[in-house]
Design a protein around this motif. Structure first.
Motif, mmCIF file in Angstrom:
data_model
loop_
_atom_site.group_PDB
_atom_site.id
_atom_site.type_symbol
_atom_site.label_atom_id
_atom_site.label_comp_id
_atom_site.label_asym_id
_atom_site.label_seq_id
_atom_site.Cartn_x
_atom_site.Cartn_y
_atom_site.Cartn_z
ATOM 1 N N UNK A 133 0.835 -1.201 0.000
ATOM 2 C CA UNK A 133 0.000 0.000 0.000
ATOM 3 C C UNK A 133 0.868 1.249 0.000
ATOM 4 N N UNK A 134 1.970 1.242 0.805
ATOM 5 C CA UNK A 134 2.861 2.403 0.835
ATOM 6 C C UNK A 134 3.503 2.671 -0.512
ATOM 7 N N UNK A 135 3.954 1.582 -1.186
ATOM 8 C CA UNK A 135 4.575 1.762 -2.508
ATOM 9 C C UNK A 135 3.581 2.329 -3.507
ATOM 10 N N UNK A 136 2.325 1.842 -3.460
ATOM 11 C CA UNK A 136 1.315 2.361 -4.383
ATOM 12 C C UNK A 136 1.030 3.837 -4.133
ATOM 13 N N UNK A 137 0.977 4.238 -2.858
ATOM 14 C CA UNK A 137 0.728 5.644 -2.543
ATOM 15 C C UNK A 137 1.871 6.523 -3.021
ATOM 16 N N UNK A 138 3.132 6.068 -2.840
ATOM 17 C CA UNK A 138 4.266 6.853 -3.309
ATOM 18 C C UNK A 138 4.268 6.996 -4.822
ATOM 19 N N UNK A 139 3.927 5.906 -5.528
ATOM 20 C CA UNK A 139 3.893 5.971 -6.992
ATOM 21 C C UNK A 139 2.817 6.950 -7.465
ATOM 22 N N UNK A 141 1.673 9.506 -5.792
ATOM 23 C CA UNK A 141 2.109 10.867 -5.470
ATOM 24 C C UNK A 141 3.110 11.371 -6.504
ATOM 25 N N UNK A 142 4.047 10.466 -6.930
ATOM 26 C CA UNK A 142 5.019 10.876 -7.944
ATOM 27 C C UNK A 142 4.359 11.222 -9.258
ATOM 28 N N UNK A 143 3.358 10.435 -9.677
ATOM 29 C CA UNK A 143 2.651 10.737 -10.921
ATOM 30 C C UNK A 143 1.906 12.065 -10.816
ATOM 31 N N UNK A 144 1.314 12.316 -9.640
ATOM 32 C CA UNK A 144 0.579 13.561 -9.452
ATOM 33 C C UNK A 144 1.509 14.759 -9.546
ATOM 34 N N UNK A 145 2.722 14.646 -8.915
ATOM 35 C CA UNK A 145 3.679 15.755 -8.975
ATOM 36 C C UNK A 145 4.128 16.019 -10.398
ATOM 37 N N UNK A 146 4.412 14.934 -11.152
ATOM 38 C CA UNK A 146 4.836 15.123 -12.540
ATOM 39 C C UNK A 146 3.741 15.772 -13.372
ATOM 40 N N UNK A 147 2.487 15.383 -13.127
ATOM 41 C CA UNK A 147 1.377 15.956 -13.871
ATOM 42 C C UNK A 147 1.241 17.439 -13.573
ATOM 43 N N UNK A 148 1.414 17.808 -12.285
ATOM 44 C CA UNK A 148 1.318 19.225 -11.930
ATOM 45 C C UNK A 148 2.459 20.020 -12.553
ATOM 46 N N UNK A 149 3.677 19.432 -12.586
ATOM 47 C CA UNK A 149 4.798 20.133 -13.202
ATOM 48 C C UNK A 149 4.572 20.344 -14.690
ATOM 49 N N UNK A 150 3.923 19.383 -15.341
ATOM 50 C CA UNK A 150 3.705 19.497 -16.777
ATOM 51 C C UNK A 150 2.625 20.513 -17.116
ATOM 52 N N UNK A 151 1.690 20.778 -16.193
ATOM 53 C CA UNK A 151 0.571 21.661 -16.505
ATOM 54 C C UNK A 151 0.666 23.020 -15.821
ATOM 55 N N UNK A 152 1.725 23.244 -15.029
ATOM 56 C CA UNK A 152 1.837 24.497 -14.288
ATOM 57 C C UNK A 152 3.114 25.222 -14.687
ATOM 58 N N UNK A 153 3.040 26.521 -14.902
ATOM 59 C CA UNK A 153 4.218 27.302 -15.249
ATOM 60 C C UNK A 153 5.032 27.567 -14.009
#
Length: 317
Positions: A133-139, A141-153
């Motif tokens: 469960x911890x590994x899934x949550x970290x993965x 979170x990482x995808x969410x951060x990358x998505x925010x970086x790609x859509x935010x200036x």
């Protein structure tokens, strides 16, 4: 039976153990001689005869100890012993499992499954589930951060960054083969002419152009695939001393190009004076004109052998 008449027997006669006591013996109590376990049963009661015990009893001190018990022959059953199950209504012969005992681990404890092992297994399963469960949550979170970086200036709203343009693959284009030209194929100007008396020229048939007179020139018309920086390499020979010529690119004004004695040949030795120099150029896409000439003020004692191009401003071919 009437009052004052207690029957034929006296109270001391009713006590089967009266003979064991002093007052009973004084009253005439006698030990019984028959009856008891393993003996013939008691005789029918008779008037005036004391009742006897149903058990065989003995007077204190009558039994003898230390007597030798007769030995049974080897292999014969003991007449005094019989297994309980041989008697009517005897104990069952089926094995009754004992309560308790040792656990599976070999140590003392209660019977049944190894509860300690089961507990360890359950804890291990819980830990594996928690790690997953911890590994899934970290993965996530990482995808969410990358998505925010790609859509935010990264800068303010007035400084929106431009999306990066895809880079052209270097392997998508084949390396450009730039030409190499022998002096014998160049356009001659003035009184310039071909010669092959000095050995060591790399051009076909060992031919070169002698540019040792003002007004002589050699022109190269060359095409390049795209505009940009290029390097012109010139192979030449000098008689053991430095030379200087003029280079004209398209419609630009002439500029000097050094032809020094880089081979360190002795003065007057043309065969050992063959060497190379270079000049940086900026060419346009398509046809370009390159001319090497001997102008006023130049040191023109040089033989022109070959010309070649390389993309970019470099120092080596």
């Amino acid at each position: 039976m009437t009052a004052g008449n207690n029957g034929a027997s006296k109270p001391e006669d009713d006590d089967p153990f009266g003979y064991l006591y002093e007052d009973g013996q004084a009253a005439g109590a006698q030990p019984p001689r028959q009856g008891g376990y393993g003996y013939p049963g008691p005789a029918a009661p008779q008037p005036g005869v004391p009742r006897t015990s149903y058990n065989q009893v003995r007077t204190v001190g009558e039994r003898q100890y230390g007597q030798q018990v007769p030995q049974q022959p080897y292999g014969q059953p003991n007449a005094q012993y019989a297994a309980p199950e041989t008697y009517p209504g005897g104990a069952p012969t089926a094995h009754v499992p004992q309560q308790g005992g040792r656990g599976r681990s070999g140590g003392p404890g209660k019977g049944g499954p190894n509860t300690k092992g089961l507990l360890i297994g359950a804890v291990a399963v819980v830990l594996v589930v928690l790690i997953g469960i911890g590994a899934a949550l970290l993965a996530d979170a990482g995808k969410k951060d990358k998505k925010e970086e790609a859509t935010t200036s990264a800068g303010p709203g007035s400084q929106v960054e431009e999306s990066p343009k895809p880079k052209e693959s270097a392997s998508s284009e084949a390396p450009v083969e730039l030409p190499e030209q022998d002096a014998a194929t160049l356009k001659l100007g003035g009184t310039a002419q071909l010669d092959n008396t000095t050995k060591g020229a790399k051009s076909a048939n060992g031919q070169y152009i002698n540019l040792n007179e003002v007004g002589r020139s050699a022109t190269w018309s060359v095409e390049v695939p795209k505009a940009g920086a290029y390097t012109l390499f010139v192979t030449y020979g000098v008689p053991g001393k430095d030379a200087k010529m003029s280079l004209t690119v398209n419609s630009e004004a002439p500029r000097g190009i050094n032809m020094e004695n880089y081979a360190h040949a002795p003065e007057g030795d043309l065969e050992k004076g063959w060497t190379t120099t270079f000049a940086w150029l900026n060419l346009t896409k398509g046809a370009n004109t390159l001319m090497i000439s001997c102008n006023e003020g130049d040191q023109c004692d040089a033989n022109l052998d070959q010309l070649s191009l390389k993309a970019g401003h470099v120092k080596r071919r």
